[in-house]
Write a protein that holds these residues in place. Sequence first.
Motif, PDB file in Angstrom:
ATOM      1  N   CYS A  53       2.910   9.734  66.079  1.00 38.23           N
ATOM      2  CA  CYS A  53       3.128   8.779  64.996  1.00 38.23           C
ATOM      3  C   CYS A  53       3.225   7.376  65.582  1.00 38.23           C
ATOM      4  O   CYS A  53       3.313   7.200  66.802  1.00 38.23           O
ATOM      5  CB  CYS A  53       4.399   9.120  64.210  1.00 38.23           C
ATOM      6  SG  CYS A  53       5.935   8.953  65.182  1.00 38.23           S
TER       7      CYS A  53
ATOM      8  N   ARG B 251       0.361  17.225  60.889  1.00 33.40           N
ATOM      9  CA  ARG B 251       0.794  16.393  62.014  1.00 33.40           C
ATOM     10  C   ARG B 251       1.918  17.041  62.812  1.00 33.40           C
ATOM     11  O   ARG B 251       2.018  16.857  64.023  1.00 33.40           O
ATOM     12  CB  ARG B 251       1.214  15.007  61.500  1.00 33.40           C
ATOM     13  CG  ARG B 251       0.036  14.178  61.018  1.00 33.40           C
ATOM     14  CD  ARG B 251       0.491  12.920  60.328  1.00 33.40           C
ATOM     15  NE  ARG B 251       1.233  12.055  61.237  1.00 33.40           N
ATOM     16  CZ  ARG B 251       1.952  10.995  60.835  1.00 33.40           C
ATOM     17  NH1 ARG B 251       2.017  10.699  59.537  1.00 33.40           N
ATOM     18  NH2 ARG B 251       2.597  10.260  61.707  1.00 33.40           N
TER      19      ARG B 251
ATOM     20  N   GLU C 219      -3.573  15.294  60.079  1.00 36.17           N
ATOM     21  CA  GLU C 219      -3.943  14.446  61.209  1.00 36.17           C
ATOM     22  C   GLU C 219      -5.102  13.519  60.862  1.00 36.17           C
ATOM     23  O   GLU C 219      -5.149  12.370  61.305  1.00 36.17           O
ATOM     24  CB  GLU C 219      -4.314  15.318  62.415  1.00 36.17           C
ATOM     25  CG  GLU C 219      -3.110  15.953  63.113  1.00 36.17           C
ATOM     26  CD  GLU C 219      -3.506  16.662  64.395  1.00 36.17           C
ATOM     27  OE1 GLU C 219      -4.723  16.795  64.648  1.00 36.17           O
ATOM     28  OE2 GLU C 219      -2.599  17.072  65.145  1.00 36.17           O
TER      29      GLU C 219
END
Length: 392
Positions: free
Chosen positions: A80, A152, A175
């Motif tokens: 992130c 993610r 993602e």
Amino acid sequence: SSGINAEWPLRPGGEDEANCTVNDETDTTCRHVITENLVPVHNFTRCGPISLDIMQYCRHEDTALYQTNCSDPERVGLRCEINGYMSTVSKYIICEDDISACDDNLDSSCFETTTCKIHKHLMCNGKVDCTGKVDETHQICISMTNQKCRRRVDLINDELPIPLSWLQDGVKDCENGIDETSYWPTCGQGPTLRMVPSNDTKCENVYLCRTGYPGYIELDKLCDGLDTCGNENKVCSVSSRSYTIATSVFTTNKGLVKRLSYCMKGMKSLEQLKGSCVAKQFIYPDEDIFGVTETSLILPNLKHSCDHMYGEQYLYTSCTGRCSDSSCPLRTIPRYEVCPSQFPDRVGTIVNNKYLMFLTRSYGSLYTNRYFVCEDNTTCVDYSKVCDLVYD
């Protein structure tokens, strides 16, 4: 080392003080969890476990300093942006209280279920993580996209369907960011505007809620046990008692013969019109059970819809393979040890010379078992109470 206690002994030869110099390769420092001394953060100390039981390095207040930019891929929980730059975050701080490193707070996007705390991306993934399977039966798992993506936070390394509630919610869950694109198919308008699993989804009417999220319920999900509208279960409970349904079938010969549907005396013309009736012996499980008296079923020899069948009619029809659109609800064998507080007069019998199941006296010296075992293995109900719109 003067502040280290007996649980943190000095190493022979002074190795305990090696690698303690701050230099260009260790430009991040933190306060040591035990000594409170300023110590460098090395690659081998980054993203390590944060429990004192397994040698936490930095104190809790400095956790975010050494739980990002992980050098060991086995310790990475997600990627992130941190202060505007893409980085990695340790799997050990995901869902940790008062710890968040991501600019979008994805590492702390967690659900407090009734039995555990779990990250949203670890729900609805086919892997049970919480007691009672609450992470796989949560409301968000009911409606999922047909299209898949890699989440993610992905600890199973696979592409998975996306809960519809994640689509276009302002949070990038996939993602590749596909969940935030604008092309997802929809149905309805105004308060019923909603995402649907695919372009092939047929838009149907929905039940509108007075309160609660999301404000509507798909008709095929009404009365599914989840309180979507805030009072759905109460409404369904009242509705299920508003009319009488047949849960038992016509029974003769000391309870050993059960006639289903139109397979009764006086209905021969209907049998000729619809299809012939056959006799079939029934016992669950269909194995070699010593001393049991099987139930004889007289039922139509054809497949048909079982949507409006309840109790014994539904159970016997579906469990003999005669439902065109539903399966047998019997899943758990009534072994001798289940439902211990019920049926004090039970007797045990051997099945396939492998295990014991229990029987109860049906009539005189006749013994049967016509009980559905609930998931908790502590409650058993008669076949007539299975799929009868009442939660037992």
